[in-house]
Design an enzyme around this catalytic site. Structure first.
Site: not given
Length: 370
Positions: A144, A246
């Site tokens: 991320e 995710e």
């Protein structure tokens, strides 16, 4: 990519099982990886931290995330005939848009020393895995990294240094294997402008990578349409396979305090809190989770030019067993986080609090068999 990914991130598995967690398929206790395979899961994702221990050798928790723990899980994964994605965090603990903390050993490094450390850590890890015969099937360089990595040295909008360190990670992979797919992963998978800005900047400066990874959580990111629209736009603009690295959808809002055995002041409680439910398109019930997974998989599979390559459900098996926490006190000190600790994820899993497989897994099995 040849095979649509029905993936799971089970990085906490070793810790959960060690602390007494058990998993059941239709009432029969089985190993987690065997249950997942039975439901059509074909890929596993595992996070890797650099040194997730205090100076006194105490684990930071959250499943461990060190190389030894990761290898133990990988051996089970490979024995079950599943593929796996290795997720390099380049931190001693959680790395996400809100924190990208340098490893303790790299804390005083300048830019060039950091770049060399990223390369060496990536290369050395992958060489070891290759020697052991458990090489990954895909590698994720950074986790991320929407707002950069290794703060403050490569914090958005310093795209030059962001690319510098990501490039060294990519080169570390390529020093060991020239062909393995490499993923770059951002959060806010519904946000076209943010994703476009980031990837445009990186492609001006960056090494070649193969897969775009996105995070998408309905409790924070809203309706599924935002994700699918963004994936279609990214597919048109970049022509790369896109994986939702995710995802998770709550199946209940029932509290699990009794399972954790913590005092109220010691537990953080579920991240999917009642105040966030208004953002959910599908209700936080077992039935709502089934509906979500069905539409989610259908949406990805329909992305332009077949570039919707699959997904990884995040921590579907993080049961709220006593002793398993998103962070230990030592980890809180490393992050300078006030805490408290405890399990934040149990109501977004694909197993109930007692470890029974939930109906949403049948959706995955049906999609896999198609």
């Amino acid at each position: 990519m040849n095979e649509f990914i029905h993936g799971m991130d089970i990085s906490s598995m070793d810790e959960v099982v060690r602390l007494g967690g058990k998993f059941y398929h239709k009432g029969q206790e089985k190993r987690l990886v065997d249950i997942l395979k039975e439901y059509g899961v074909n890929y596993i994702r595992l996070r890797l931290w650099v040194d997730p221990y205090s100076e006194d050798g105490i684990s930071y928790g959250a499943g461990g995330g060190d190389l030894q723990t990761t290898i133990a899980i990988v051996k089970e994964v490979k024995a079950a005939g599943l593929k796996y994605l290795l997720d390099f965090h380049y931190s001693d603990f959680w790395a996400d848009p809100g924190k990208q903390i340098k490893p303790k050993a790299w804390k005083k490094y300048g830019d060039e020393e950091l770049a060399k450390a990223v390369f060496a850590h990536t290369e050395d890890t992958l060489k070891l895995l290759k020697r052991k015969g458990i090489f990954p099937d895909m590698v994720q360089v950074g986790n991320e990294i929407t707002n950069g990595l290794l703060w403050p040295d490569a914090k958005k909008p310093d795209y030059d240094n962001i690319a510098r360190f990501v490039n060294r990670g990519i080169r570390g992979v390529r020093a060991v294997d020239e062909d393995i797919p490499i993923m770059l992963h951002l959060d806010h998978g519904h946000d076209w402008e943010m994703c476009c800005d980031w990837f445009d900047h990186f492609l001006e400066r960056g090494e070649e990578f193969q897969v775009i990874g996105l995070s998408y959580y309905p409790v924070w990111n809203g309706e599924l349409k935002g994700l699918i629209d963004n994936m279609n736009l990214l597919a048109k603009r970049y022509g790369k396979p896109i994986v939702v690295a995710e995802v998770a959808q709550p199946f209940t809002m029932e509290d699990y305090a009794d399972y954790e055995g913590l005092k109220p002041e010691e537990r953080k409680g579920a991240a999917a809190k009642p105040a966030l439910l208004k953002r959910l398109e599908y209700p936080a019930t077992e039935e709502g989770q089934v509906l979500f997974m069905r539409k989610f998989i259908e949406g990805i599979a329909a992305v332009e030019n077949g570039l919707g390559a699959g997904y990884f459900y995040w921590e579907p098996a993080w049961l709220p067993v006593k002793g398993s926490s998103w962070a230990t006190k030592e980890a809180l000190m490393y992050m300078q986080d006030p805490g408290p600790c405890g399990n934040e994820w149990a109501n977004q899993g694909l197993f109930d609090y007692d470890g029974n497989a939930l109906p949403a897994l049948e959706v995955i099995k049906s999609a896999y068999l198609r």
